[in-house]
Motif scaffolding. Structure first.
Motif, PDB file in Angstrom:
ATOM      1  N   MET A   1      -4.013  -9.904   7.751  1.00  0.00           N
ATOM      2  CA  MET A   1      -5.317  -9.477   7.306  1.00  0.00           C
ATOM      3  C   MET A   1      -5.160  -8.520   6.119  1.00  0.00           C
ATOM      4  N   TYR A   2      -6.044  -8.642   5.141  1.00  0.00           N
ATOM      5  CA  TYR A   2      -5.994  -7.760   3.977  1.00  0.00           C
ATOM      6  C   TYR A   2      -6.574  -6.392   4.323  1.00  0.00           C
ATOM      7  N   VAL A   3      -5.855  -5.363   3.911  1.00  0.00           N
ATOM      8  CA  VAL A   3      -6.319  -3.998   4.083  1.00  0.00           C
ATOM      9  C   VAL A   3      -6.964  -3.539   2.778  1.00  0.00           C
ATOM     10  N   CYS A   4      -6.316  -3.852   1.667  1.00  0.00           N
ATOM     11  CA  CYS A   4      -6.809  -3.457   0.339  1.00  0.00           C
ATOM     12  C   CYS A   4      -7.105  -4.707  -0.480  1.00  0.00           C
ATOM     13  N   SER A   5      -8.397  -4.964  -0.695  1.00  0.00           N
ATOM     14  CA  SER A   5      -8.766  -6.145  -1.479  1.00  0.00           C
ATOM     15  C   SER A   5      -8.516  -5.948  -2.964  1.00  0.00           C
ATOM     16  N   CYS A   6      -8.575  -4.713  -3.431  1.00  0.00           N
ATOM     17  CA  CYS A   6      -8.385  -4.447  -4.864  1.00  0.00           C
ATOM     18  C   CYS A   6      -6.999  -4.883  -5.333  1.00  0.00           C
ATOM     19  N   PHE A   7      -5.984  -4.639  -4.508  1.00  0.00           N
ATOM     20  CA  PHE A   7      -4.611  -4.958  -4.898  1.00  0.00           C
ATOM     21  C   PHE A   7      -3.967  -6.020  -4.005  1.00  0.00           C
ATOM     22  N   GLY A   8      -4.721  -6.594  -3.079  1.00  0.00           N
ATOM     23  CA  GLY A   8      -4.205  -7.661  -2.232  1.00  0.00           C
ATOM     24  C   GLY A   8      -3.100  -7.208  -1.289  1.00  0.00           C
ATOM     25  N   ILE A   9      -3.251  -6.014  -0.727  1.00  0.00           N
ATOM     26  CA  ILE A   9      -2.241  -5.464   0.180  1.00  0.00           C
ATOM     27  C   ILE A   9      -2.635  -5.778   1.619  1.00  0.00           C
ATOM     28  N   THR A  10      -1.701  -6.339   2.350  1.00  0.00           N
ATOM     29  CA  THR A  10      -1.977  -6.733   3.733  1.00  0.00           C
ATOM     30  C   THR A  10      -1.568  -5.637   4.712  1.00  0.00           C
ATOM     31  N   GLU A  11      -2.058  -5.779   5.932  1.00  0.00           N
ATOM     32  CA  GLU A  11      -1.695  -4.851   7.007  1.00  0.00           C
ATOM     33  C   GLU A  11      -0.183  -4.882   7.231  1.00  0.00           C
ATOM     34  N   LYS A  12       0.419  -6.069   7.130  1.00  0.00           N
ATOM     35  CA  LYS A  12       1.867  -6.214   7.300  1.00  0.00           C
ATOM     36  C   LYS A  12       2.618  -5.398   6.246  1.00  0.00           C
ATOM     37  N   GLN A  13       2.141  -5.434   4.997  1.00  0.00           N
ATOM     38  CA  GLN A  13       2.798  -4.673   3.938  1.00  0.00           C
ATOM     39  C   GLN A  13       2.684  -3.168   4.191  1.00  0.00           C
ATOM     40  N   VAL A  14       1.525  -2.723   4.644  1.00  0.00           N
ATOM     41  CA  VAL A  14       1.334  -1.303   4.951  1.00  0.00           C
ATOM     42  C   VAL A  14       2.301  -0.893   6.059  1.00  0.00           C
ATOM     43  N   LYS A  15       2.435  -1.731   7.088  1.00  0.00           N
ATOM     44  CA  LYS A  15       3.359  -1.433   8.189  1.00  0.00           C
ATOM     45  C   LYS A  15       4.802  -1.382   7.689  1.00  0.00           C
ATOM     46  N   GLU A  16       5.159  -2.267   6.763  1.00  0.00           N
ATOM     47  CA  GLU A  16       6.518  -2.261   6.209  1.00  0.00           C
ATOM     48  C   GLU A  16       6.790  -0.964   5.457  1.00  0.00           C
ATOM     49  N   HIS A  17       5.810  -0.501   4.677  1.00  0.00           N
ATOM     50  CA  HIS A  17       5.973   0.768   3.959  1.00  0.00           C
ATOM     51  C   HIS A  17       6.051   1.937   4.937  1.00  0.00           C
ATOM     52  N   ALA A  18       5.278   1.863   6.009  1.00  0.00           N
ATOM     53  CA  ALA A  18       5.315   2.914   7.029  1.00  0.00           C
ATOM     54  C   ALA A  18       6.680   2.931   7.714  1.00  0.00           C
ATOM     55  N   ASP A  19       7.229   1.759   8.001  1.00  0.00           N
ATOM     56  CA  ASP A  19       8.562   1.686   8.612  1.00  0.00           C
ATOM     57  C   ASP A  19       9.631   2.232   7.673  1.00  0.00           C
ATOM     58  N   ALA A  20       9.369   2.134   6.367  1.00  0.00           N
ATOM     59  CA  ALA A  20      10.316   2.653   5.376  1.00  0.00           C
ATOM     60  C   ALA A  20      10.154   4.159   5.175  1.00  0.00           C
ATOM     61  N   GLY A  21       9.147   4.775   5.830  1.00  0.00           N
ATOM     62  CA  GLY A  21       9.025   6.226   5.762  1.00  0.00           C
ATOM     63  C   GLY A  21       7.720   6.765   5.229  1.00  0.00           C
ATOM     64  N   ALA A  34      -2.257   0.717  -2.797  1.00  0.00           N
ATOM     65  CA  ALA A  34      -3.389   0.557  -1.884  1.00  0.00           C
ATOM     66  C   ALA A  34      -4.117   1.889  -1.732  1.00  0.00           C
ATOM     67  N   GLY A  35      -5.425   1.864  -1.893  1.00  0.00           N
ATOM     68  CA  GLY A  35      -6.231   3.073  -1.753  1.00  0.00           C
ATOM     69  C   GLY A  35      -6.459   3.826  -3.039  1.00  0.00           C
ATOM     70  N   THR A  36      -5.935   3.322  -4.153  1.00  0.00           N
ATOM     71  CA  THR A  36      -6.061   4.063  -5.417  1.00  0.00           C
ATOM     72  C   THR A  36      -7.183   3.580  -6.319  1.00  0.00           C
ATOM     73  N   ASP A  37      -7.830   2.475  -5.984  1.00  0.00           N
ATOM     74  CA  ASP A  37      -8.898   1.982  -6.849  1.00  0.00           C
ATOM     75  C   ASP A  37     -10.256   2.405  -6.305  1.00  0.00           C
ATOM     76  N   CYS A  38     -10.836   1.652  -5.415  1.00  0.00           N
ATOM     77  CA  CYS A  38     -12.167   1.993  -4.910  1.00  0.00           C
ATOM     78  C   CYS A  38     -12.108   2.975  -3.742  1.00  0.00           C
ATOM     79  N   GLY A  39     -10.969   3.029  -3.043  1.00  0.00           N
ATOM     80  CA  GLY A  39     -10.812   3.946  -1.917  1.00  0.00           C
ATOM     81  C   GLY A  39     -11.389   3.441  -0.615  1.00  0.00           C
ATOM     82  N   GLY A  40     -11.956   2.264  -0.619  1.00  0.00           N
ATOM     83  CA  GLY A  40     -12.578   1.728   0.578  1.00  0.00           C
ATOM     84  C   GLY A  40     -11.606   1.393   1.695  1.00  0.00           C
TER      85      GLY A  40
END
Length: 102
Positions: A1-21, A34-40
């Motif tokens: 599922m997409y978390v950030c539509s502005c940059f096409g970032i998925t929940e999986k990608q966010v979790k991968e970044h979180a696992d990386a620290g 993710a979160g730097t354009d509209c902030g939604g």
């Protein structure tokens, strides 16, 4: 599922970044924008990160050295470290000085 539509970032990608620290939405933003354009999506990122323990933060806490700022009970927090005059309260000064203009 997409978390950030502005940059096409998925929940999986966010979790991968979180696992990386990445432990905060700001750190996720630094990693993938993710979160730097509209902030939604910031709340969705917060939900993905959850309130669980942050492995990176735990590592930082272990590396803290006594006497550094930000740690309660240290010399800096107690106002007894270098640069603090004996008998003075830390962070309390005479206040701003104003010149009297005629």
């Amino acid at each position: 599922m997409y978390v950030c539509s502005c940059f096409g970032i998925t929940e999986k990608q966010v979790k991968e970044h979180a696992d990386a620290g990445a432990c905060t939405p700001r750190q996720i933003a630094s990693a993938c924008k993710a979160g730097t354009d509209c902030g939604g999506c910031v709340r969705a990122i917060q939900a993905v990160l959850g309130r669980g323990a942050c492995p990176r933060r735990e590592l930082l806490d272990r590396k803290r050295v006594p006497g550094t700022t930000g740690e309660a009970g240290t010399e800096a927090a107690a106002g007894t470290g270098p640069g603090v005059a004996p008998g003075s309260a830390p962070g309390v000064g005479p206040g701003p000085r104003f010149s009297e203009a005629a």
